[in-house]
Design an enzyme around this catalytic site. Structure first.
Site, PDB file in Angstrom:
ATOM      1  N   TYR A 167       3.097  -0.907  -6.239  1.00  0.00           N
ATOM      2  CA  TYR A 167       4.395  -0.964  -6.904  1.00  0.00           C
ATOM      3  C   TYR A 167       4.844  -2.407  -7.080  1.00  0.00           C
ATOM      4  O   TYR A 167       4.625  -3.244  -6.204  1.00  0.00           O
ATOM      5  CB  TYR A 167       5.457  -0.258  -6.067  1.00  0.00           C
ATOM      6  CG  TYR A 167       5.398   1.246  -6.099  1.00  0.00           C
ATOM      7  CD1 TYR A 167       6.100   1.968  -7.063  1.00  0.00           C
ATOM      8  CD2 TYR A 167       4.657   1.954  -5.155  1.00  0.00           C
ATOM      9  CE1 TYR A 167       6.073   3.348  -7.078  1.00  0.00           C
ATOM     10  CE2 TYR A 167       4.623   3.346  -5.178  1.00  0.00           C
ATOM     11  CZ  TYR A 167       5.335   4.031  -6.136  1.00  0.00           C
ATOM     12  OH  TYR A 167       5.306   5.398  -6.157  1.00  0.00           O
ATOM     13  N   ARG A 206      -0.674   9.123  -0.616  1.00  0.00           N
ATOM     14  CA  ARG A 206       0.051   9.818  -1.670  1.00  0.00           C
ATOM     15  C   ARG A 206      -0.883  10.126  -2.830  1.00  0.00           C
ATOM     16  O   ARG A 206      -1.590   9.241  -3.309  1.00  0.00           O
ATOM     17  CB  ARG A 206       1.196   8.954  -2.223  1.00  0.00           C
ATOM     18  CG  ARG A 206       2.322   8.588  -1.275  1.00  0.00           C
ATOM     19  CD  ARG A 206       3.038   9.760  -0.626  1.00  0.00           C
ATOM     20  NE  ARG A 206       3.223  10.966  -1.414  1.00  0.00           N
ATOM     21  CZ  ARG A 206       4.168  11.161  -2.334  1.00  0.00           C
ATOM     22  NH1 ARG A 206       5.037  10.232  -2.607  1.00  0.00           N
ATOM     23  NH2 ARG A 206       4.255  12.307  -2.979  1.00  0.00           N
ATOM     24  N   HIS A 243       1.303   9.960  -8.602  1.00  0.00           N
ATOM     25  CA  HIS A 243       2.554  10.634  -8.958  1.00  0.00           C
ATOM     26  C   HIS A 243       3.449   9.700  -9.739  1.00  0.00           C
ATOM     27  O   HIS A 243       3.318   8.478  -9.668  1.00  0.00           O
ATOM     28  CB  HIS A 243       3.287  11.124  -7.703  1.00  0.00           C
ATOM     29  CG  HIS A 243       3.696  10.017  -6.782  1.00  0.00           C
ATOM     30  ND1 HIS A 243       2.852   9.478  -5.846  1.00  0.00           N
ATOM     31  CD2 HIS A 243       4.849   9.324  -6.668  1.00  0.00           C
ATOM     32  CE1 HIS A 243       3.466   8.507  -5.184  1.00  0.00           C
ATOM     33  NE2 HIS A 243       4.681   8.385  -5.673  1.00  0.00           N
ATOM     34  N   HIS A 263       7.652   9.210 -10.345  1.00  0.00           N
ATOM     35  CA  HIS A 263       8.999   9.616  -9.929  1.00  0.00           C
ATOM     36  C   HIS A 263       9.862   9.857 -11.162  1.00  0.00           C
ATOM     37  O   HIS A 263       9.816   9.078 -12.121  1.00  0.00           O
ATOM     38  CB  HIS A 263       9.650   8.507  -9.099  1.00  0.00           C
ATOM     39  CG  HIS A 263       8.939   8.210  -7.813  1.00  0.00           C
ATOM     40  ND1 HIS A 263       9.308   8.762  -6.606  1.00  0.00           N
ATOM     41  CD2 HIS A 263       7.871   7.421  -7.542  1.00  0.00           C
ATOM     42  CE1 HIS A 263       8.503   8.309  -5.646  1.00  0.00           C
ATOM     43  NE2 HIS A 263       7.619   7.489  -6.184  1.00  0.00           N
TER      44      HIS A 263
END
Lengths: 252, 212
Positions: free
Chosen positions: A118, A167, A170, A172
């Site tokens: 990120y 994770r 994905h 959000h």
């Protein structure tokens, strides 16, 4: 108490009220499988409120508030080239529980880059930052409740829950709807991801059929031939009594 | 999965998932550490043409260990100074302040844990079914890592004692001492009006949260 004339005009009509939220399809607040929830979950039951104007209203947004590239994650942070990774289209409809499209609502998305990193000062994962990828976008649904954006498929990444917790890929999502009680933040997963059954965040949802509704399906018909694949993710917000009943609430 | 096709086959809501530790990227990217959008939503919503008393709401959000969190998204939704919401479901005539949407967004600070909203004090809002007015209040919604589904609460104003005592929502809370978790004391600092609203997610002073 006498009613002011303006109060009478502002009275809440029964059709503006929302259906009670079915909390059995959502994760409860306290889910030890996801450790961070343990100290961040209220232990006293929520007080149930009937809708007032404070609940059936909510912020409205207009397309003029957004920039032309806001829904194009391939270009909205590109400096000297395109982001690395598999380019995809994600699209779907925002509906309410009555099956009606929700037009004109704000949809915001954020995600890791193709390596699972990120662009965030608190993310220290070993995968490199992509200089051409910001990882966020936003759009307003059209008159049919449709939204779409381009991006790169995010990578999986580890997080500190158990020592080997990963994770699944994905994206959000944050959605508003027409009222603050429809406000929802969730995550979209990808069909076929082998990490889905192992994920502690997904495991917070007790209802396995509800989990299925967070998994975007490959949508070959929406793919651009010889260019990029597409995934379809529909979002359902709470429904209201609107148009179902003409009778007024009892009492006044 | 086959569904019976009769009239009340409602669609189930999409399940919630935590906003995660990086919620700032999507919703408050400047806090995440980068600049991407030309127009950013913010926690400062009292623009120069907005009518009403300028106030700052600030506070911290504590977890069950008493630690002040550093990564919580805070959104607020409120009526304008005349008590009208900027939304078609609010039918009060003439009271709309077009320069005021009424919605703010910020996060608890990574270093200090403090959040701050700069806004105006709302007026009293017409109650359910047009009955007595609700005391002035601001609707809060919290999302973050460790919060599986957004938490809703309300902030009331410490200087509105009479209105608070008559408020239909505060009064449904069985324990009077728990009502106090929703009431923010007023103070003044450097000429600014401050309402301090600390939120306790859990523990002895747990804030009242609502299922709305």
């Amino acid at each position: 108490m006498a009613m002011r004339r303006s109060d009478e005009a502002a009275r809440l009509t029964s059709d503006a009220e929302f259906h009670q939220r079915d909390r059995t399809i959502h994760p409860p607040a306290h889910t030890p499988v996801y450790k961070t929830s343990v100290l961040r979950s209220p232990r006293i039951p929520l007080w149930s409120l009937q809708n007032s104007l404070s609940e059936v209203t909510g912020p409205m947004f207009s397309p003029e508030e957004l920039g032309p590239l806001d829904n194009d994650l391939l270009r909205n942070y590109a400096h000297d080239g395109e982001p690395i990774g598999e380019q995809i289209i994600v699209h779907g409809y925002v509906l309410d529980g009555n099956g009606r499209p929700i037009s004109g609502t704000l949809v915001e998305v954020w995600q890791a880059n193709a390596g699972g990193r990120y662009r965030h000062r608190n993310d220290t994962y070993i995968a490199p930052i992509d200089p051409n990828f910001g990882g966020c976008g936003r759009m307003i649904t059209d008159e049919n409740g449709h939204y779409f954006f381009r991006t790169v498929k995010p990578g999986a990444y580890p997080f500190r829950n158990y020592v080997n917790s990963w994770r699944p890929a994905h994206i959000h999502f944050s959605i508003f709807g027409r009222a603050f009680v429809q406000r929802l933040i969730t995550q979209m997963y990808f069909e076929g991801d082998p990490l889905i059954p192992h994920d502690s965040i997904i495991a917070t949802i007790p209802d396995k059929s509800a989990v299925e509704r967070l998994i975007a399906r490959l949508d070959l018909n929406a793919a651009l031939p010889l260019e990029c694949l597409a995934y379809r993710f529909d979002i359902v917000l709470r429904g209201s009594r609107q148009t179902l009943f003409d009778n007024k609430l009892h009492g006044s | 999965m086959d569904r019976p096709s009769f009239a009340f086959a409602y669609l189930p809501e999409t399940p919630s998932q935590t906003a995660g530790p990086y919620v700032h990227i999507g919703l408050i990217p400047k806090q995440a550490g980068f600049d991407i959008f030309e127009n950013n939503f913010s926690g400062d919503i009292a623009g120069p043409s907005v009518q009403g008393e300028r106030i700052t709401i600030e506070g911290r959000i504590f977890d069950g260990a008493g630690h002040s969190t550093r990564d919580v998204l805070v959104e607020t939704w409120q009526a304008n100074a005349a008590g009208r919401y900027n939304h078609p479901a609010d039918g009060q005539r003439g009271a709309l302040d077009k320069s005021f949407r009424g919605w703010a967004r910020t996060g608890t600070d990574f270093a200090t844990g403090v959040y701050a909203i700069r806004t105006i004090k709302p007026g009293a809002v017409v109650g359910r079914k047009g009955r007595r007015r609700m005391a002035p209040h601001i609707n809060f919604w919290l999302a973050s890592r460790g919060i599986n589904i957004g938490l809703a609460t309300r902030m009331y104003f410490g200087d509105e004692e009479a209105a608070n005592a008559a408020d239909p929502v505060l009064n449904i809370i069985e324990q009077p001492e728990r009502r106090k978790t929703l009431i923010a004391p007023r103070s003044e600092r450097d000429g600014n009006i401050i309402y301090t609203f600390d939120i306790h997610l859990q523990g002895e002073r747990e804030t009242v949260f609502f299922d709305v």
